[in-house]
Scaffold this active site. Sequence first.
Site, mmCIF file in Angstrom:
data_model
loop_
_atom_site.group_PDB
_atom_site.id
_atom_site.type_symbol
_atom_site.label_atom_id
_atom_site.label_comp_id
_atom_site.label_asym_id
_atom_site.label_seq_id
_atom_site.Cartn_x
_atom_site.Cartn_y
_atom_site.Cartn_z
ATOM 1 N N MET A 38 -3.382 -6.747 -8.297
ATOM 2 C CA MET A 38 -3.004 -7.788 -9.336
ATOM 3 C C MET A 38 -3.875 -8.853 -10.447
ATOM 4 O O MET A 38 -3.749 -9.796 -10.167
ATOM 5 C CB MET A 38 -1.767 -8.217 -7.895
ATOM 6 C CG MET A 38 -0.785 -7.642 -7.576
ATOM 7 S SD MET A 38 0.340 -6.623 -8.827
ATOM 8 C CE MET A 38 1.332 -7.406 -9.624
ATOM 9 N N ARG A 39 -5.171 -7.808 -10.590
ATOM 10 C CA ARG A 39 -5.936 -8.570 -11.192
ATOM 11 C C ARG A 39 -6.116 -7.801 -12.505
ATOM 12 O O ARG A 39 -5.932 -6.532 -12.611
ATOM 13 C CB ARG A 39 -7.099 -9.395 -10.053
ATOM 14 C CG ARG A 39 -6.494 -10.402 -9.480
ATOM 15 C CD ARG A 39 -8.020 -10.341 -8.305
ATOM 16 N NE ARG A 39 -7.099 -11.508 -7.336
ATOM 17 C CZ ARG A 39 -7.162 -12.709 -7.862
ATOM 18 N NH1 ARG A 39 -7.945 -13.771 -8.265
ATOM 19 N NH2 ARG A 39 -6.719 -13.304 -6.555
ATOM 20 N N HIS B 129 2.509 1.012 -12.851
ATOM 21 C CA HIS B 129 3.288 0.042 -13.663
ATOM 22 C C HIS B 129 4.374 0.381 -13.178
ATOM 23 O O HIS B 129 5.269 1.790 -14.052
ATOM 24 C CB HIS B 129 3.070 -0.313 -14.975
ATOM 25 C CG HIS B 129 3.416 -1.459 -15.411
ATOM 26 N ND1 HIS B 129 3.517 -2.718 -15.276
ATOM 27 C CD2 HIS B 129 4.575 -1.913 -15.697
ATOM 28 C CE1 HIS B 129 3.711 -3.891 -15.321
ATOM 29 N NE2 HIS B 129 4.714 -2.582 -16.236
ATOM 30 N N GLY C 53 0.625 -1.255 0.156
ATOM 31 C CA GLY C 53 0.272 -0.533 0.070
ATOM 32 C C GLY C 53 0.911 1.298 -0.267
ATOM 33 O O GLY C 53 0.262 2.061 0.338
ATOM 34 N N SER C 54 2.270 0.888 -0.107
ATOM 35 C CA SER C 54 3.113 2.454 -0.613
ATOM 36 C C SER C 54 2.487 3.629 -1.452
ATOM 37 O O SER C 54 2.259 4.653 -1.343
ATOM 38 C CB SER C 54 4.264 2.512 -0.569
ATOM 39 O OG SER C 54 4.540 1.765 -1.681
ATOM 40 N N LYS D 97 -7.856 -12.835 -12.342
ATOM 41 C CA LYS D 97 -8.878 -12.088 -12.703
ATOM 42 C C LYS D 97 -10.134 -12.317 -11.213
ATOM 43 O O LYS D 97 -9.471 -13.390 -10.306
ATOM 44 C CB LYS D 97 -9.772 -12.001 -13.939
ATOM 45 C CG LYS D 97 -9.841 -13.117 -14.482
ATOM 46 C CD LYS D 97 -10.937 -13.767 -15.546
ATOM 47 C CE LYS D 97 -11.714 -15.422 -15.570
ATOM 48 N NZ LYS D 97 -12.586 -15.430 -16.636
ATOM 49 N N ASN E 167 -3.963 2.639 -13.355
ATOM 50 C CA ASN E 167 -3.168 2.208 -13.115
ATOM 51 C C ASN E 167 -1.514 2.916 -12.889
ATOM 52 O O ASN E 167 -1.197 3.704 -13.471
ATOM 53 C CB ASN E 167 -3.375 1.009 -13.877
ATOM 54 C CG ASN E 167 -2.454 0.225 -13.591
ATOM 55 O OD1 ASN E 167 -2.312 -0.673 -11.652
ATOM 56 N ND2 ASN E 167 -1.390 -1.061 -14.538
#
Length: 211
Positions: free
Chosen positions: A99-100, A118, A19-20, A72, A116
């Site tokens: 991570m889905r 990445h 959660g950073s 998913k 998102n």
Amino acid sequence: TCVTGKRTFRIGVLGSGKGSDFVAIADACVAGSVPAQVAVVLSDVPEAGILSRARERNIPAHFLPPGKFRTKLEEEAERNYIEALRAAKVDLVVLAGFMRVLKDAFLGTFAGRIVNIHPSLLPSFPGLAAWEQALAHGVRVTGCTVHFVDAGVDSGPIIGQQTVPVLDDDTAETLHQRIQAAEHALYPKCVAAIARGEVAIRGRRVVWRAF
Ligand code: GAR
């Protein structure tokens, strides 16, 4: 609503890990550099650090079971995520180490309103452990990317990127740490611009304009 009559921009955060990135955004909201409020945090991992980090900040945080798949959400689970975000009246869905992959029902409900982060300079190294992919490839520069989410994996329109050098003695851990420090600067900046309405999607490109 607040005294100016302008409703506070509401963010829903989804994460599976420590959660950073969530902390960087939530603390920037409290500090006022992001004109928004984290309304809810959802995780597919019951013991994820992101849920504790949220509860420490008095932000509603829920574990929502993902169902039987690994990469998913099951259909019913996805409906539960959508419902929780709707109930919290979120304007933007922020993926912070979730991570889905999200499917049609979710993408359609929040079209153009999901972002998102990445840990690479996309389109290089999509998918898992992008910093390890960067080390294995031997690139001298990598970084992080904030992008809108579409139906592909790490493939939507790019909002912002920040570069990070790869050093000779880097390990996966030291490189990931350096990339995460860049994430904690980049993600709040991008979310702030979206909350201010300064970001628009033009096909594959994202344009920034200040008013
Ligand atoms: C971050 O490094 C983020 O870029 C990555 O997960 C980490 C979450 O860290 N996301 C992905 O790899 C998405 N494919 P955090 O839980 O400390 O925010």
